[in-house]
Design an enzyme around this catalytic site. Sequence first.
Site, PDB file in Angstrom:
ATOM      1  N   CYS A 212      17.231  20.824 -42.229  1.00  0.00           N
ATOM      2  CA  CYS A 212      16.527  20.888 -40.710  1.00  0.00           C
ATOM      3  C   CYS A 212      15.911  19.479 -39.764  1.00  0.00           C
ATOM      4  O   CYS A 212      15.654  19.408 -39.298  1.00  0.00           O
ATOM      5  CB  CYS A 212      14.826  21.276 -41.583  1.00  0.00           C
ATOM      6  SG  CYS A 212      15.570  23.102 -41.797  1.00  0.00           S
TER       7      CYS A 212
ATOM      8  N   HIS B 234       6.272  18.026 -38.514  1.00  0.00           N
ATOM      9  CA  HIS B 234       7.301  18.919 -38.933  1.00  0.00           C
ATOM     10  C   HIS B 234       6.600  20.432 -38.754  1.00  0.00           C
ATOM     11  O   HIS B 234       7.052  21.768 -38.137  1.00  0.00           O
ATOM     12  CB  HIS B 234       8.286  19.128 -39.515  1.00  0.00           C
ATOM     13  CG  HIS B 234       9.052  19.707 -40.336  1.00  0.00           C
ATOM     14  ND1 HIS B 234       9.912  19.839 -39.243  1.00  0.00           N
ATOM     15  CD2 HIS B 234       9.774  20.667 -41.076  1.00  0.00           C
ATOM     16  CE1 HIS B 234      11.063  20.753 -40.042  1.00  0.00           C
ATOM     17  NE2 HIS B 234      10.277  20.835 -40.885  1.00  0.00           N
TER      18      HIS B 234
ATOM     19  N   HIS C 130      11.085  27.939 -35.929  1.00  0.00           N
ATOM     20  CA  HIS C 130      11.377  26.623 -36.322  1.00  0.00           C
ATOM     21  C   HIS C 130      13.057  26.782 -35.314  1.00  0.00           C
ATOM     22  O   HIS C 130      13.044  27.674 -36.045  1.00  0.00           O
ATOM     23  CB  HIS C 130      10.939  27.413 -37.694  1.00  0.00           C
ATOM     24  CG  HIS C 130      11.810  25.309 -38.547  1.00  0.00           C
ATOM     25  ND1 HIS C 130      12.660  24.576 -38.275  1.00  0.00           N
ATOM     26  CD2 HIS C 130      11.623  25.364 -39.967  1.00  0.00           C
ATOM     27  CE1 HIS C 130      13.236  23.765 -38.978  1.00  0.00           C
ATOM     28  NE2 HIS C 130      12.293  24.130 -39.997  1.00  0.00           N
TER      29      HIS C 130
END
Length: 369
Positions: free
Chosen positions: A137, A268, A301
Amino acid sequence: MVDVVVTGIGLRTALGITTQETWANLLAGKSAIALRQPFMALPVMPLAMVGKYPIDPDHLVTAAVKAALADAGLMAPLKDCGVVVGSSRSYLNRWEAIVRGEPSSQDWLAALPASLSGQVAQAVGSCGPTLAPMAACATGLWALFQGYLLLQTEQCQRVVVAAFDAPISPLTLTGFLLMKSMAKDGCYPFDCDRNGLVLGEGAAAVVLEAGETAVPSASIYGHLLGFGLSNDAYHISSSRRDSTLAVARQCLERSGLSPDDIDYIHTHGTGTRLNDANEAYMIQQLFPEVAVSSTKGATGHTLGAAGLIGTVFSLLSLQQQYLPPCVGLKQPEFALNFVRAGLGAAAVKHVLCSSFGFGGQNAIVAIAR
């Protein structure tokens, strides 16, 4: 040191098919997350999808790169341009189709992980370096760093950086379900009732140029000051709490900044219990008064694309002096200065954007107005 600036941006997300639409919907506090069932063998779950059906990566990246080039006032061919295209999943959807034996998906050569970076290079008309990083990620910020490094080492004077993920595939969804990291109804970063992440489709692209040769300052979105990059070497999926603190300090030191210089942090903020707690700890220790928000409650996400999408949001915050809200936040678990609605700011000069990936991949970038 080369002054690395951003002169063009492009987005394609579930929240909007253009940069402007995505940004407007984000500031309005809208969310693209909805209950969906793209595969009958899997249950209904919250997802952020661009269209009714799962999208192919080509469509995501092509739209974002074209938008960024147009925004920078550039046209192909750009022979001296570097190209960096990152993804954590790449063409996994096509490989799954190949395994299932679908007749329309047998071109395995076009599904190799680095294929899309080559396609972008051809579309840009580039004869420069072409890279295809993968770092879970944190891929989006790693791609940005590699583009930054190409300019710092004077390999070229312009770089197109893109990051994408189209994670709505049976294998990806099943994997996250088995890990029990998927949310039940929505994404609520830093909220007391957060219960997991929501996968989303998306891509971002930016044009980086050496400041000495770039277009006039009026067309510059921001200056990349420096990065913090590390790996926990700790666990296949979990992260260490102290690593977020260490990588933030590294970023500040390499950017020549102190905690007091930071005006906003694009976090994040995945909506998972551990990730949000670790990131909140870092902010509480170093930036207790700084405005913070996560945008994954709006876009979902987007995995490898998340860091670069967050970078574009950070650049727009600097340009327009407006901070995006922490969509989905109702009852904060942590005592942080959350942006609860789109907020006009008096003077945003320095921002941080963070990404923390599986395997302890940590990345933070500092950007100046």
